[in-house]
Design an enzyme around this catalytic site. Structure first.
Site, PDB file in Angstrom:
ATOM      1  N   ASP A  18       0.800  -1.261  -0.094  1.00  0.00           N
ATOM      2  CA  ASP A  18       0.066   0.004   0.072  1.00  0.00           C
ATOM      3  C   ASP A  18       0.948   1.036  -0.061  1.00  0.00           C
ATOM      4  O   ASP A  18       1.872   1.391   0.468  1.00  0.00           O
ATOM      5  CB  ASP A  18      -0.931  -0.102   1.154  1.00  0.00           C
TER       6      ASP A  18
ATOM      7  N   GLU B 183       3.378   4.684  -3.650  1.00  0.00           N
ATOM      8  CA  GLU B 183       3.754   5.715  -4.515  1.00  0.00           C
ATOM      9  C   GLU B 183       4.586   6.978  -3.895  1.00  0.00           C
ATOM     10  O   GLU B 183       5.414   7.434  -4.708  1.00  0.00           O
ATOM     11  CB  GLU B 183       2.637   6.823  -5.206  1.00  0.00           C
TER      12      GLU B 183
ATOM     13  N   ASP C   2      -7.743   4.146  -3.989  1.00  0.00           N
ATOM     14  CA  ASP C   2      -8.657   4.559  -3.159  1.00  0.00           C
ATOM     15  C   ASP C   2      -9.726   5.477  -3.808  1.00  0.00           C
ATOM     16  O   ASP C   2     -10.019   6.683  -3.374  1.00  0.00           O
ATOM     17  CB  ASP C   2      -8.273   5.142  -1.914  1.00  0.00           C
TER      18      ASP C   2
END
Length: 814
Positions: free
Chosen positions: A400, A403, A473
């Site tokens: 998760d 980035e 998300d």
């Protein structure tokens, strides 16, 4: 004397007006000085060319983070005509105008493909955190009618990149890959890792990057989009096989809060007989936010993690677990990395050490991302991951915020030093480095378990690391669902073939309004079912989100419309597993793509910018229902700031009468050049027309291309429950066809040593015969004798024949 003669023999001088221009022939192409710029053209092969430009006399070194291919000596013919030097390989021609500096690309037949814009390269002095460098820009000229795609995943809701301006900085729901493909049959890769603006205008198409010692890009002639993607993978790495179980159904949510809950979900699926292959443990199994990403089960609700993993495995399911690119100040990793300068001190998730919303900034979490550009930091990361989780038998990694999250952004954050220079210089390659670090370490540790990584972000070359990227998300809304189709198609055309979404959307709190359970809200039920049906035809079928639990039994029970629609869709996914796994092999073996924009397969002007349909593999046209048909389509917007606010929910039940048994309809376009079969009715329809298709809540329009051969697997509870000893082989007549069934041991790397088998089926439409060719290869546990139930599809008619197959060629007349 000999040395001087050799230099002179390499130096060829041309007069250009009053100014002499010279070039130096090299083993890979040539070097030339044009005005104030050094230009080097390198052929990496007959159809791949690298162009490097830099201000004259400015020395630099660059080792690409993405390119793994070594340049190969290529036979070239170099000639000059007027101001133009031409380089010809066996595949293409490159022209360099020595007066303007413009570089152009063409086929050997002379068809123009792409040209730089005259004076299109610019270097602007830039001080990058104390290092003197440049902001770089390169402009190109595209044809007016040319379509381009790729550049990773954007939430723009559009397929074509024409007339787009895209600020490429990695984010939660935007994953940028600076590679594009054209309908003219070429690919263009901009090899830069700093924040970059891509802009397409009528007069030019350009890449402008904040930091670059040089302009560095690759042009590749693929002949078509597939060929361009194949060239990009040749350049940056091939995609390995995923385990078979990863293509089954995955259940997740934010988050399972105990060991008993996690194991209980798998147990419940087994009890109700709905297929399941994977379960995912989200964050906080490590305890509090100061222990963020400790990679250990420090939460007392997980008292025996080894037993938890074993219990899941004993039910023939797999588990992957959330890991992050950042660490809390009380973790062992933080304490080991901080003294070595391996942490990046900028705002990231979570912002508070307390689990409250909004974040209480009086108690900052102190969480910091690590520096994945540093090989020693990657070693430390894996050592803790191996000891804390991999040793327990965890099957894969949910990486998760890869980035990573960059909150409360300050321009000075880009000045932070990484192992490879400023964070600004390498920012967009963060996901490549952190995902690659895990993949490479696991592969070095074991070849028995294929690397499987679910990651929120990606960069060019990431396909080589066994990673499946999800779209972040995203909001739970119809518009968000619509956006996912072009997002996934552009991502796939960026040469990274594995992609998925949070089925149902991540932020769903709005659907709790007026409902004690959002899963009973008809508005969410309709959206979720349609998203699930879309998700069944993506490379990973994974249900996940916050606010509303997504397990099937939350939506009702067997015999109820919504429950049955969900179960039917999951069963449908499993029936296609032989087709999907074989398609995955074509990705690894033949550089193919699973999710395919229609423009990849059909020469039909109407599909050039079609962003609501696509091919799943080479045979199945998928037309998801992306508009509400039974409930109002409320416009909802949420992001990480508003989406985590749970105050909108209340326990007041609101009755809403919706009849999901009503028949509805939708429009579907069937591309020209072939005929199509309705998957559900077997009706044959000519392509090149838009039709109105009746729909129900439990089906979306699916069409099979004429000439397709599609294998169907048995009904199972998990992917490997039953052997494929009696597959149904469906023939969709109307054209000749071929399909190769791929099988192996399902989860190790022996296939790389040739330990697998293939069976190629060939359909002769004129003779109405199916040839099942000799089986090639073998592997332990392979079926030596099996049956195939061969079915020729026709509306209202069924022609089938049972065939016993022992590995030798069989011709079946039908």
């Amino acid at each position: 004397m000999k040395k001087i003669s050799l230099i002179l023999s390499l130096l060829i001088v041309f007069a250009t007006g009053s100014q002499a221009q010279s070039y130096q022939k090299t083993d890979l192409g040539l070097k030339i000085k044009i005005d104030s710029i050094d230009v080097e053209i390198q052929f990496y092969g007959p159809s791949i060319v690298r162009v490097i430009k830099s201000p004259i006399g400015q020395a630099f070194t660059k080792e690409s983070l993405t390119v793994v291919k070594k340049p190969q000596a290529t036979k070239l013919a170099i000639s000059r005509r007027g101001d133009v030097i031409s380089l010809k390989s066996q595949k293409m021609k490159v022209d360099v105008n020595v007066k303007s500096g413009k570089i152009s690309y063409a086929t050997l037949a002379g068809a123009q493909l792409l040209s730089e814009k005259e004076s299109g390269a610019t270097f602007t002095d830039f001080n990058d955190a104390g290092s003197e460098t440049y902001t770089i820009n390169q402009s190109f000229t595209l044809d007016k009618d040319e379509a381009i795609y790729g550049l990773g995943q954007q939430q723009r809701g559009k397929l074509s990149l024409r007339n787009a301006r895209i600020n490429m900085v990695q984010g939660n729901t935007d994953d940028y890959v600076p590679f594009l493909v054209s309908t003219k049959g070429y690919g263009l890769f901009w090899d830069n890792y700093s924040p970059t603006v891509f802009e397409d205008k009528p007069e030019s198409t350009s890449f402008k990057s904040d930091v670059g010692d040089c302009i560095d890009y690759y042009f590749m002639l693929g002949g078509n989009i597939d060929g361009s993607i194949a060239s990009m993978r040749e350049l940056t790495g091939q995609a390995p096989m995923f385990p078979l179980w990863t293509f089954g159904y995955w259940q997740s949510k934010e988050r399972y809060k105990s060991q008993n809950e996690l194991v209980g979900i798998v147990k419940r699926y087994r009890e109700i007989g709905v297929p399941l292959d994977g379960i995912i443990q989200d964050w906080q199994y490590w305890g509090n936010n100061y222990l963020w990403n400790a990679m250990e089960f420090l939460n007392t609700e997980f008292p025996n993690p080894k037993k938890m993993v074993d219990d899941i495995h004993n039910m023939n399911a797999h588990v992957i677990i959330s890991i992050w690119s950042s660490f809390g100040p009380q973790t062992k990793q933080f304490r080991e990395m901080q003294p070595k300068g391996m942490l990046l001190n900028f705002g990231t998730w979570p912002q508070s050490g307390l689990e409250t919303w909004p974040p209480n900034r009086e108690y900052p979490s102190g969480v910091q991302p690590y520096d994945p550009y540093n090989p020693e930091a990657r070693d430390i990361y894996w050592r803790h991951l191996d000891k804390g989780l991999f040793s327990l038998g965890i099957d894969g990694w949910w990486m998760d915020s890869s980035e990573p999250d960059h909150l409360d952004f300050k321009p000075s954050d880009f000045d932070l030093k990484t192992y490879l220079g400023s964070f600004r210089k390498v920012r967009n390659a963060f996901p490549l480095m952190t995902v690659g670090g895990v993949a490479e370490h696991q592969r070095a540790a074991s070849s028995d378990k294929r690397v499987f990584i679910l990651t929120r972000s990606a960069f060019a070359g990431q396909q080589r690391y066994g990673a499946n990227t999800w779209s972040g998300d995203v909001n739970s809304s119809w518009q968000s669902l619509r956006n996912q189709i072009p997002a996934g198609l552009n991502f796939s055309m960026s040469a990274i073939p594995y992609w998925n979404t949070d089925i149902g959307g991540f932020f769903a709190s709005a659907y709790n309004r007026g409902w004690s359970e959002g899963a009973k809200n008809p508005s969410f039920q309709e959206l979720y079912v349609r998203w699930l049906q879309f998700g069944a035809f993506t490379p990973m079928m994974r249900s996940h989100g916050t606010d509303i639990p997504r397990e099937i039994y939350n939506f009702g029970k067997k015999g109820e419309t919504i429950y049955d629609a969900i179960a039917k869709t999951i069963d449908l996914r499993y029936s296609f597993l032989p087709y999907i796994y074989s398609t995955a092999w074509s990705v690894t073996n033949s550089q193919s793509t699973i999710m395919r924009a229609l423009v990849m397969d059909f020469n039909d002007k109407k599909v050039i910018d079609m962003d609501n349909e696509y091919m799943f593999g080479k045979s199945i046209l998928v037309a998801p229902i992306i508009n509400a048909q039974y409930t109002p389509e409320t416009i909802l917007r949420a992001n990480a700031e508003t989406g985590w606010d749970k105050k909108d929910a209340n326990s007041e039940n609101k009755e809403q009468s919706v009849n999901f048994s009503e028949a509805k309809s939708t429009k579907v376009y069937l591309p020209e050049g072939t005929s199509w079969y309705d998957f559900w009715t077997n009706e044959k329809i000519n392509g090149g027309q838009e039709i109105v298709r009746a729909t129900t809540i439990d089906e979306i329009p699916l069409y099979i291309k004429s000439g397709s051969i599609v294998p169907f697997g048995p009904q199972v509870q998990y992917a490997t429950e039953k052997k494929w000893d009696n597959l149904e082989i469906r023939i969709y007549p109307g054209a000749n066809g071929e399909f190769t069934l791929y099988e192996d041991e399902n989860d190790n790397y022996n296939y790389e040593k040739g330990v697998y088998s293939t069976i190629t089926f060939t359909w002769n439409d004129a003779k109405k015969s199916l040839t099942i060719n000799d089986r090639k290869g073998s592997f332990p546990g392979m079926l030596t004798t099996r049956k195939f139930s061969v079915v020729v599809v026709a509306a209202g008619d069924k022609m089938d024949k049972a065939v016993t197959y022992s590995g030798k060629k069989v011709v079946v007349k039908l």
